[in-house]
Enzyme design. Structure first.
Site, PDB file in Angstrom:
ATOM      1  N   ASP A  36       0.822  -1.207   0.000  1.00 43.56           N
ATOM      2  CA  ASP A  36       0.000   0.000   0.000  1.00 43.56           C
ATOM      3  C   ASP A  36       0.860   1.263   0.000  1.00 43.56           C
ATOM      4  O   ASP A  36       1.395   1.656   1.051  1.00 43.56           O
ATOM      5  CB  ASP A  36      -0.905  -0.037   1.250  1.00 43.56           C
ATOM      6  CG  ASP A  36      -1.784   1.194   1.368  1.00 43.56           C
ATOM      7  OD1 ASP A  36      -2.347   1.411   2.455  1.00 43.56           O
ATOM      8  OD2 ASP A  36      -1.890   1.948   0.374  1.00 43.56           O
ATOM      9  N   ASP A 220      -1.758   5.675  -5.145  1.00 44.10           N
ATOM     10  CA  ASP A 220      -2.079   4.835  -3.997  1.00 44.10           C
ATOM     11  C   ASP A 220      -2.476   3.418  -4.407  1.00 44.10           C
ATOM     12  O   ASP A 220      -3.629   3.157  -4.769  1.00 44.10           O
ATOM     13  CB  ASP A 220      -3.218   5.493  -3.199  1.00 44.10           C
ATOM     14  CG  ASP A 220      -3.556   4.714  -1.933  1.00 44.10           C
ATOM     15  OD1 ASP A 220      -4.475   5.147  -1.201  1.00 44.10           O
ATOM     16  OD2 ASP A 220      -2.921   3.665  -1.685  1.00 44.10           O
TER      17      ASP A 220
HETATM   18  C1  LIG Z   1     -10.273  -3.238   4.151  1.00 41.38           C
HETATM   19  O1  LIG Z   1      -9.265  -3.286   3.192  1.00 41.38           O
HETATM   20  C2  LIG Z   1      -8.402  -2.217   3.130  1.00 41.38           C
HETATM   21  C3  LIG Z   1      -8.560  -1.053   3.850  1.00 41.38           C
HETATM   22  C4  LIG Z   1      -7.594  -0.057   3.714  1.00 41.38           C
HETATM   23  C5  LIG Z   1      -6.505  -0.201   2.875  1.00 41.38           C
HETATM   24  C6  LIG Z   1      -5.482   0.866   2.748  1.00 41.38           C
HETATM   25  N1  LIG Z   1      -5.820   1.804   1.666  1.00 41.38           N
HETATM   26  C7  LIG Z   1      -6.378  -1.346   2.137  1.00 41.38           C
HETATM   27  C8  LIG Z   1      -7.311  -2.343   2.261  1.00 41.38           C
HETATM   28  O2  LIG Z   1      -7.211  -3.471   1.547  1.00 41.38           O
END
Ligand SMILES: COc1ccc(CN)cc1O
Length: 331
Positions: A36, A220
């Site tokens: 991420d 992102d």
């Molecule tokens: C619930 O899944 C997620 C929540 C937040 C992120 C970060 N942007 C990645 C995810 O896969």
């Protein structure tokens, strides 16, 4: 040193997120993490995660690793843009991605995860690739895997080659010429407050004229969709029969049978086109004839987000030199 590992869609149908295998500890424990670039914590489902919050995920058990060390007194707690959250304690251990090993990597063990993480059965945690300033460990902030690895990499870069409904790749320490066509166009990165923030040179809807206008946003990999200013969204969905901005579904929806234009964005003089198929993201519920758009409004978020729907239309180079920069190439 270099490393290379697959980025596999976490679900068989909509590219909600991509997971990449990593190994932690001695003997190595293999987990699948969501890499991420929009956050900077490396956290995992663990032996400290309540069993009621685990639904099929692999867990990291530090007590089964001879090289694990508790970072005494350190805790972490993170909340993401979609409202999901997790928190816990911190160990250091040996950590490897595709042949690239970091010793003493901070591995944040979940003692609590929110329901959307529990329901994402194949995702065993996240690996943050944002700038380490965003790391939530307190009282002593920790470095990302990329920051720890950087000095031993052949080149201080990692690249993202995400793909539509098939496995792509994250490479560390090198740029694979076989993964892109033409030239890589670099633009500056603003690293405050910690995202890979860059400025796009404008956009076009379908075969329409290119609207040259600076659009600041973050690259992102951990966000599924693209979130842009409302003015761009209305210009796009004006071209889609039956499209509406639905309060009920929380964004632009349209009949799955609608014909969608492509969406082009600029990086300097270069142009990247997101095919219509990427923008017809998914039915709002299983089997529905109403589809949710891959382009949505950033109103209320506070930042524009170039998520996976855009990133998978390009080969992206995250260059961690000082100053950092981001490179884009067609593929
Ligand atoms: C619930 O899944 C997620 C929540 C937040 C992120 C970060 N942007 C990645 C995810 O896969």
């Amino acid at each position: 040193a270099t490393g290379s590992a697959a980025a596999v869609p976490v679900d068989e149908r909509f590219d909600i997120a991509y997971i990449t295998p990593v190994t932690i500890g001695t003997p190595p424990q293999t987990l699948q993490l969501d890499f991420d670039t929009g956050s900077s914590d490396l956290w995992v489902f663990s032996s400290h995660t309540p069993p009621s919050q685990i639904r099929g995920q692999e867990v990291y058990a530090p007590n089964k690793s001879s090289t694990a060390k508790l970072l005494d007194g350190q805790t972490w707690s993170i909340t993401y843009g979609d409202g999901s959250a997790s928190r816990g304690n911190v160990y250091t251990d040996n950590f490897a991605v595709g042949g690239l090993t970091v010793e003493g990597q901070a591995v944040e063990c979940a003692q609590q995860v929110s329901s959307s993480f529990t329901s994402e059965e194949h995702m065993d945690g996240l690996l943050g690739l944002g700038f380490s300033t965003l790391n939530t460990v307190s009282p002593k902030g920790q470095l990302t895997f990329f920051d720890n690895a950087k000095s031993k990499l052949d080149s201080p870069v990692f690249t993202a080659d995400l793909k539509y409904r098939e496995a792509g790749t994250y490479d560390f320490g090198f740029i694979d010429k076989a993964k892109y066509t033409g030239e890589i166009v670099y633009v500056p990165v603003e690293m405050d407050p910690g995202y890979w923030t860059f400025t796009s040179s404008g956009y076009a809807v379908g075969s329409g004229n290119f609207n040259a206008a600076p659009i600041s946003g973050i690259a992102d990999t951990g966000t599924s969709l693209v979130y842009l200013p409302n003015s761009i969204l209305t210009a796009y969905y004006r071209q889609v029969q039956g499209a509406t901005n639905s309060a009920n579904y929380g964004g632009y929806v349209f009949p799955c049978s609608a014909t969608l234009p492509a969406f082009t964005f600029g990086i300097g003089e270069a142009r990247f086109t997101i095919p219509p198929a990427y923008i017809s993201y998914a039915p709002v519920t299983e089997g529905s004839a109403t589809c949710f758009g891959g382009l949505q409004s950033s109103r209320g978020i506070g930042v524009n987000i170039w998520g996976d729907v855009a990133l998978k239309a390009a080969f992206v180079v995250y260059n961690g030199e000082n100053p950092p920069k981001i490179g884009w190439a067609n593929k």
